[in-house]
Each structure stands twice: as structure tokens, then as C-alpha cells.
Design an enzyme around this catalytic site. Structure first.
Site, PDB file in Angstrom:
ATOM      1  N   GLU A 411       0.830  -1.201   0.000  1.00 37.09           N
ATOM      2  CA  GLU A 411       0.000   0.000   0.000  1.00 37.09           C
ATOM      3  C   GLU A 411       0.867   1.254   0.000  1.00 37.09           C
ATOM      4  OE1 GLU A 411      -3.584  -2.014   2.683  1.00 37.09           O
ATOM      5  OE2 GLU A 411      -2.260  -0.513   3.545  1.00 37.09           O
ATOM      6  N   GLU A 605     -10.724  -3.824  -3.255  1.00 37.72           N
ATOM      7  CA  GLU A 605     -10.203  -5.066  -2.685  1.00 37.72           C
ATOM      8  C   GLU A 605     -10.721  -5.194  -1.272  1.00 37.72           C
ATOM      9  OE1 GLU A 605      -6.011  -6.046  -3.318  1.00 37.72           O
ATOM     10  OE2 GLU A 605      -5.830  -6.456  -1.171  1.00 37.72           O
TER      11      GLU A 605
END
Length: 673
Positions: A411, A605
Site C-alpha cells: 500500500e 479489494e
């Protein structure tokens, strides 16, 4: 005459005391004036003390007024920001025709009209009752109601009584605001005007009791419940399933080919569009720099090609598995760890000097400390090796997208809330900028700003598990909004965007004409506070009066990148919301709309291994909101779970329902549980 003479004598004779009018008592000083008066030395004369007190109170009072003006301005900015977001949401999702400079009166009027009320231009608001049903309509409604509900807690006689009462000839009830009331009381007092013919049936009619509802209203509720989860005809959102991390071992070998084939076969039966495969830097370039081993991934991709499924690969430049719940461990390349033993500043560092090896520090992006290469050169060489190795599969268009890992867990964020450092939800985390390379960048930025003494990290930010109100930096009106705080947070967030810009520039060269994806985290705890402390430590300068995601999305737009947002799908309980001031829905609203408004392609997601039906529906509503007038939706969705699908049989009914809803072909043979 005598009175005048006595008055004259009184004025002339000093022994006679004149009768004075009573003088008002002087006001006792308060606040800063009282403090200043108390601090005056007793040796000072009364006139001197008064003068000193007046001067001191005047100076301090002026400073206090200036501070209060700044606080008022800040509160007004906060209020306007909230109002602006509310109005934007009503325009986009509720399709309310609000004027450009709408105020709360326009919002209330639009909401009232949406609810069926009549709002006149002068503010008079009332609501008419629905027209009475004919006997034929009543029989149709009752028949349909019985057929749909089967057993009902309402008896047929009570429904009959209800329908008879609705045919009574009465004027529609009207709720009006009494124009004789003062403006101050208009917000709280409403006068209800009713017809006397309807009032006399109030106590006798079962319509007014809880046990009796109108049949058409009940039928409408049943219809709305039945169609609430119907996604037939909605946009098609491809669904990818993430393969388990252990499918490739640390020696770059495929662990279980037959189990993989069974798993892919089950995915085909669910009509999954493709799979997600992590390509680990710590496996492929594990032992020697620029020595890449792709053999296991070649075998994996060939098996997936047999099932004619698309592949999205992840360039995973982070470590995996150093937590209590992990079933395997994948570290950074061993030669990187050897360099780290000699130079620990290649890793992110917190204020206490503790290092985390989750990923490399962004301070070395342009520092030649990795055997003569910079950080971004190491990333580029890895991506270029992958593109060259699998050129034949790229020519077959087997790879639909490539995701670039830009931080911990892939991330785009700092490792500010690492469990290895003892962090537990909902701690605010810690800033990760104390390695010597990022500190050098901070000193340079402070010098360019003209304040070299700002070249330091804040020292009142608490610990990993602190809460905002326990710190001097993140608390209400804390140092995060001071001149130094704004400078530091801007630099901290700018380092994140510059890292993304540097890596994506080279990724665009390596994967020309291939869709590139970047994952953005979901840091929703403390979102309802003014500072948004957890987002600040993660690298997103997103307090109440600031949009911390727009600079990141501008960089993603520059490189035509798809933004993948991690959807929690969780319904935060009231206790958690109160304790952690969490708001995942509010954060999702801000992030998704900010990305869509900039023309970014958005994907999603999930965060958990398996959702219940309610969580699936919340994610589907986020992926393709049906009230969006622009019909915006996710370009694809990634369903991840840590263990192979064949071991998660209990999840397949919900997963099948989830995929069919995402595809927009859900039919009546699937009934939501």
C-alpha cells in the site's frame, strides 16, 4: 426660600455634610484583568496599580481576542467543509436539484419534498394523506399481500377494519407553521391542524394503533425489501481472486500443482474473471543482486493459461508474514538485509530509533547505497526483468494489469502502525521519518522555507497506541495546525507523493501499454476527529480542513494509474465508533469521490478472508452505487483470502452470490439469506 437658604448654608458650612446621591459600585475585574490586578505589588499606589492593571489587561485581552478570532475562523472553515461535502453528496447520490449556493433551508426543503411533503416558497410545509383505495384495489392489495407473506401477524378482520376506516370522508391532515410565532421559536414549535371529522375516529380506529398498518404500505415494504438486493442489469464488474501466498515457496518453486488445478477449476465454476499473483522481490532476487529466478512463476502462469483466466501480477517490494497470524514468512532479499546490518538507515525509523524491515525507506530512492544502485533503480531493474522474462505472455495479453507495491503490505503509506512494533488498533501510530536520509531531506526543506530550526520531528506525538486527545500534537487545537505542524505534515506527505511519482515514472517505462494499479490504504479510525491522527502518521495530510488525497490522486492521474481502494465492508458498531471515532463509510465516500472527480479508474479489494452476506452487499453498493447519476463503478474487484479456496467450502455460497451480483446477472433463484 427657606429651603434655598438652608441649602446655601449647607454648602458654606463645612461641618454640615451634604447629602450625596448613591454612587454605583465599581465592577470587579474578571479574567485577565483580575489576574493582572492580583499580580500588582502592594507597595504601588492605587492609581499606579490601576494603570498597570489596565495596561496589562489590555495587552492580554487583545491577544486573547486575536486567538479567539483564529479559532472562530477555523471553526467556520470546518463547518463550511462539512456543509460542502453534504451538499456535494446530495447532488451526486440523491440527485437533489440544489442551487450552486445552497444553504440549510434549501437542503431541508429538498429532503422534505423527497419524503413527500409540500414546501411552499414562503416556508409553509405540510403533507397530504394518500387518496383512499377503492374496494377493488383493497381486494387486490390484500390478495397480493397474502400471497407474498403467507403467514401474517395481522388477522384478516383487522385488515378489513383498517380498509373500511380508510374510506371515511375526511379532509387531508395538514401540518402548518404558525406565522404568529417569533422567529426564535419557529425551529421548535409546529401546530397541527386537523379536521374534526377525522379527530372523532382517532381513538376508535385501529389504523392509529401499532397492531394495524395499511395493507398497501406493508406490500410496498415487502417489494422494497425484495428488490433491495436485486443487482440484475447493473454494470459488469470483473472479479479477481487472489491466490494464496504460499503457492510459490521461498526457493521459487510451485508447491502444489494438482491442488492449484483443483482451485482454478472451482474458480471457473464460479465464473471468476481472473487471479491475482504476488511476485515477491524477496523470492526472485533473494540471494544476489540482479540474479532473478522466475522458474516457479513460469510454471504457475502456464497452468493458469490452461484455464483461460486473466492474470494480474503484483510487484511486491515488501516483506510478508512477520505477524502472529501469518502462515509463512517472506522477507526482503537477503543481500538487502546484509546491507541493512551495516547501514540500518536504509529502513524506516521511528522517533525512538527502532527500525522496521517491512520495506525500504523512501529516503534512499535517489541514494546509491544498494551496491551502487539507488532504491528506484533496484525497483526498475526488477520490473524490467519481469517484463523481459514473460514477453511472450504479454504478447498473448494474458496479463490484464500490473500492480506496483509502494509501501508496507503493498500500500502507498508509511509503516506507521506496524504490529511488530507493538501497535494495536485503534492506536494513532508513529511518524516514520527518523532515518538519516529522510532527516537530511527534512533539513533541506526547512532551510528552503527559511526556518532551519524546523528541521526536526515533533516530540509530543505520543506512542503507537496513544489516542489523539492524549497528545499535544494531535489533540483538538493541537500543534498539528500550528505553522510548524503544517510545514512538517506537508513535507511528510510530499515525501510519499514524490516516492510514488518516482517509482511510477519508471514503471510506466517498464510496462508500456499495460494497465498499472496502485493500492491506497483504508485508515478510517480517528476519522471523526479534527486531526485525523492515524491518517497523518500514515502519510496522508487529511485533517478536517484539508484534502489529503488530492495530491496523491494528481500523481496517479499523471501516470494514468488505476487506484485500488481497500474496502473494509465492515459495519462499525456504535461502541467502536465512539471509542475510535471510526468512520469507514465517510472515508470511502471522500476517497472514491475524490478519485472519480479527477477521472481516475477505481478498483476495490476486500480486507478479510470471507464475508457474510451483509458485508458482501455493502461492498457491492460501494463498487457500483445505484444512486450515482453518473453511473460510476469499479473497474474490477479483488477478492482475497489467505487460504486456498478448496479449503474454504463454507464461503462458496456467499462468494457465488457476491460474484453474480458484481457481474450484474443475479436472478430470482438466489435468495439472500
Amino acid at each position: 426660600m427657606q429651603n434655598a437658604q438652608s441649602s446655601t448654608n449647607a454648602n458654606q458650612d463645612p461641618t454640615i455634610e451634604p447629602q450625596h446621591q448613591p454612587q454605583p459600585q465599581p465592577r470587579r475585574p474578571r479574567g485577565f484583568a483580575a489576574t493582572a490586578a492580583a499580580s500588582v505589588s502592594p507597595t504601588v499606589s492605587p492609581s499606579g496599580a490601576a494603570a498597570a492593571s489596565s495596561a496589562s489587561s489590555s495587552g492580554k485581552g487583545k491577544r486573547e481576542r486575536e486567538k479567539e478570532k483564529e479559532r472562530t475562523k477555523l471553526r467556520e472553515r470546518h463547518r463550511r467543509a462539512i456543509t460542502s461535502r453534504m451538499l456535494a453528496g446530495l447532488r451526486q447520490y440523491g440527485n437533489f436539484p440544489l442551487p450552486a449556493r445552497a444553504d440549510m433551508n434549501d437542503v431541508l426543503a429538498a429532503l422534505a419534498r423527497e419524503a413527500g411533503w409540500t414546501v411552499e416558497p414562503n416556508g409553509t410545509t405540510y403533507r397530504h394523506s394518500p387518496p383512499p383505495l377503492s374496494q377493488h384495489q383493497q381486494r387486490q392489495h390484500l390478495g397480493a399481500f397474502s400471497a407474498r407473506l403467507g403467514e401474517s401477524p395481522l388477522s384478516s378482520s383487522s385488515l378489513k377494519n383498517c380498509s373500511v376506516k380508510t374510506t371515511l370522508d375526511c379532509q387531508p391532515p395538514v401540518v402548518r407553521i404558525d406565522e404568529s410565532l417569533s422567529p426564535a421559536s419557529l425551529d421548535s414549535v409546529v401546530i397541527a391542524e386537523r379536521d374534526t371529522r377525522s379527530d372523532k375516529y382517532t381513538s376508535a380506529s385501529p389504523i392509529n394503533s401499532v397492531e394495524c398498518l395499511e395493507a398497501d404500505q406493508l406490500i410496498q415494504d415487502v417489494h422494497s425489501t425484495g428488490h433491495q438486493n436485486d443487482f440484475t442489469g447493473t454494470q459488469y464488474v470483473p472479479v479477481y481472486i487472489k491466490l494464496a501466498t504460499g503457492v510459490i515457496n521461498n526457493f521459487c518453486q510451485l508447491t502444489d500443482p494438482e491442488g492449484l488445478r483443483q482451485e482454478l477449476s472451482r474458480m471457473n465454476s464460479l465464473k471468476v474473471d481472473g487471479v491475482i499473483v504476488d511476485c515477491w522481490w524477496g523470492i526472485v532476487e533473494s540471494w544476489n543482486p540482479q540474479k532473478y529466478v522466475w522458474s516457479g512463476y513460469r510454471e504457475l502462469f502456464n497452468i493458469i493459461r490452461e484455464f483461460k483466466m486473466k492474470i494480474q501480477v503484483v510487484m511486491a517490494f515488501h516483506e510478508y508474514g512477520r505477524t502472529d497470524t501469518a502462515d509463512s514468512v517472506i522477507s526482503l532479499p537477503h543481500w538487502i538485509l546484509e546491507i541493512g546490518k551495516e547501514n540500518q538507515d536504509i529502513f524506516f525509523t521511528d522517533r525512538e530509533g527502532r527500525r522496521t524491515t517491512e520495506c525500504l525507506s523512501w529516503g534512499i530512492d535517489k541514494e546509491r547505497v544498494l551496491n551502487g544502485r539507488t532504491g528506484i533503480e533496484v525497483y526498475f531493474d526488477f520490473m524490467r526483468s519481469f517484463r523481459t522474462e514473460f514477453d511472450d505472455l504479454f504478447a498473448e495479453c494474458l496479463f490484464s494489469a500490473v500492480e506496483i507495491g509502494l509501501g508496507p503490505s503493498g500500500e502507498l503509506r508509511y509503516p506507521s502502525f506496524s504490529e511488530r512494533m507493538g501497535w494495536r488498533y485503534p492506536g494513532i501510530g508513529e511518524f516514520q521519518c527518523y532515518d538519516k536520509y529522510l532527516q537530511k531531506n527534512l533539513r533541506k526543506a526547512a532551510k528552503n522555507r527559511g526556518h532551519s530550526f524546523w528541521a526536526r520531528g515533533p516530540d509530543n506525538t505520543g506512542q503507537y497506541n496513544s489516542q489523539p486527545h492524549e497528545t499535544g500534537f494531535f489533540c483538538e487545537r493541537g500543534d498539528y495546525d500550528s505553522y510548524y505542524g503544517r510545514f512538517f505534515l506537508h513535507w511528510y506527505a510530499q515525501s510519499l507523493t514524490e516516492h510514488a511519482d518516482n517509482v511510477l515514472s519508471l514503471a510506466s517505462l517498464a510496462f508500456d501499454e499495460t494497465k498499472i494499479v496502485v493500492k491506497v490504504p483504508t485508515v478510517y479510525w480517528w476519522y471523526k476527529t479534527s486531526s485525523h491522527a492515524a491518517e497523518l502518521t500514515a502519510g496522508y495530510y487529511n485533517p478536517t480542513n484539508q484534502d489529503g488525497y488530492s495530491p496523491v490522486f494528481d500523481v496517479l492521474k499523471k501516470h494514468s494509474v488505476t487506484m485500488k481502494f481497500v474496502c473494509s465492508g465492515l459495519q462499525v458498531c456504535s461502541y467502536e465508533s465512539d471509542e475510535a471515532f471510526a468512520d469507514p463509510e465517510g472515508l470511502s465516500w471522500q476517497v472514491l469521490n475524490s478519485a472519480w472527480d479527477r477521472g481516475l479508474s477505481v478498483a476495490g479489494e476486500n480486507t478479510l478472508s470471507c464475508y457474510d452476506r451483509e458485508g458482501c452487499l455493502r461492498i457491492i453498493e460501494t463498487a457500483k452505487p445505484r444512486n450515482d447519476p453518473d453511473h460510476r463503478h469499479f473497474s474490477f474487484f479483488v477478492y482475497q483470502q489467505p487460504s486456498p479456496l478448496v479449503q474454504e467450502i463454507i464461503c462458496f455460497p456467499d462468494l457465488d452470490y457476491f460474484i453474480r451480483c458484481m457481474h450484474g446477472d443475479i436472478t430470482g433463484d438466489i435468495v439472500p439469506s
